[in-house]
Enzyme design. Structure first.
Site: not given
Length: 418
Positions: A85, A134
């Site tokens: 990410k 998340d």
């Protein structure tokens, strides 16, 4: 063949709309393209600390699975975030801030270094970025905000672990916990951003919000290009298994391989938890379809209930198969990697990071799924290990020992693997 995992009863749907002969045309390039990728690569590879993450050849697990090759792209050492990410959220923050500075100071070229040293701090300090997460995407956005000089507010669902929340806060972001799911957090972030004049930096797209998720996906494509360059010169994967989430990652993988290799691209299998299966349901119904229920899964980074519209535009015809697996398969895969074997050194991998690998092992142990996917002895499979132990306490609870107890794997760049 020895049992690879406990019986895991995978659900498999072969996509009837997959079109191997379809050219990668203007509508696809409007989402992700090699031209936009080259901009992302030039930027991200110049960041301090950048290095290609290793591509591991898991010879022992390949042998146990009865396939020729099993390559694992190990993202556990990506920058300081321990997740792929880092390539997406932070890059999208940079692009956003550069656009904002240029809009307020027309004709002024804006480079990443300008933002890092605070040259335009009077502008960027007045900008706030926000997103729902998340864990890993929010950490990347918070990191990007800290590095490039703006404020950051991150929204997390009720079940986000305390460890992941603290990691986000460690980059100076304010974290707001939402009483609901990831998708509830997405809606809250969007509403608060509109009310406060903030900028959403999301990896999911929805009606009226498309541009920034493209930047996120272009950042992810660097991981795919690295893997391509690290493969043995004479070999290509026949299959790629990649975890789903909202679809941004598999769409980036799909688009990059589709444009690069065309009809010669590998079979693409999109993997989700049984309980968070929005992409699987969308494939079955032929249109974006939300998952049902509370999305409760150990694979927390994949606990997404609604499909990114941009991602679906690529996956609808670019993905060959959609597969769901139970939590037990991910847990068993984490433990198998941690144990190692006579051919594979032990490795640390997070619960969402092993989903693609778990699906391969799950399918290899299921006669019907193996045949449907063509996982024969000559199969060469690429998976993306998208995270390490991003919450060490959660990792220790699942695997039974802390990540630091596992001997470190050499983690330098790996130009070629055998």
């Amino acid at each position: 063949m020895p049992d690879l995992l406990p019986p895991c009863a995978p659900r498999l749907f072969q996509n009837p709309r997959a079109d191997l002969d379809r050219a990668y045309g203007p509508s696809e390039r409007a989402i992700v393209s090699r031209a936009a990728f080259e901009e992302a690569r030039a930027e991200i590879t110049a960041w301090p600390g950048y290095a290609p993450t290793p591509l591991r050849s898991l010879k022992g697990l390949a042998k146990a699975a009865g396939i020729d090759r099993l390559w694992y792209k190990d993202e556990s050492h990506r920058f300081e975030l321990g997740s792929f990410k880092a390539l997406g959220g932070a890059y999208a923050v940079l692009r956003l801030l550069a656009r904002e500075v240029s809009a307020r100071a027309p004709g002024v070229p804006v480079a990443a270094l300008d933002l890092v040293v605070g040259r335009y701090g009077t502008i960027t300090r007045g900008i706030t970025v926000t997103t729902a997460t998340d864990g890993n995407h929010g950490r990347s956005v918070a990191w990007g905000a800290q590095v490039f000089g703006c404020s950051c507010v991150i929204y997390v669902p009720a079940k986000c672990s305390e460890g992941r929340q603290k990691a986000i806060e460690g980059y100076g972001a304010r974290v707001v916990r939402v009483d609901g799911t990831y998708d509830d957090a997405v809606r809250r972030a969007a509403a608060d951003a509109e009310a406060n004049g903030w900028h959403v930096v999301s990896d999911t797209s929805y009606t009226g919000y498309m541009d920034i998720p493209r930047d996120v996906m272009q950042g992810y494509a660097l991981m795919v290009e690295e893997a391509i360059s690290q493969l043995p010169a004479s070999e290509r994967p026949t299959h790629v298994f990649v975890q789903g989430g909202v679809g941004a990652l598999p769409a980036a993988v799909c688009g990059h391989l589709w444009e690069t290799w065309g009809r010669q691209r590998p079979r693409l299998v999109v993997v989700e938890p049984h309980s968070a299966d929005c992409l699987y349901r969308s494939a079955v119904n032929g249109r974006p379809t939300p998952a049902e229920g509370d999305l409760d899964t150990v694979m927390a980074g994949l606990a997404c209930g609604e499909v990114s519209l941009l991602a679906w535009a690529l996956l609808e015809r670019g993905a060959d198969d959609f597969m769901t697996i139970p939590d037990e398969a991910a847990v068993a895969a984490m433990r198998r990697l941690a144990e190692g074997n006579e051919l594979d050194r032990p490795m640390v991998a997070g619960e969402s990071g092993v989903a693609g690998l778990a699906a391969v092992l799950c399918a290899a142990g299921d006669e019907e799924a193996r045949a449907a996917l063509g996982l024969w002895p000559d199969a060469r499979v690429l998976v993306f290990g998208t995270e390490g132990a991003t919450d060490p306490a959660v990792y220790a609870r699942i695997v039974g020992r802390p990540p630091e107890s596992i001997p470190p794997h050499p983690c330098g760049p790996a130009p070629r693997v055998g």
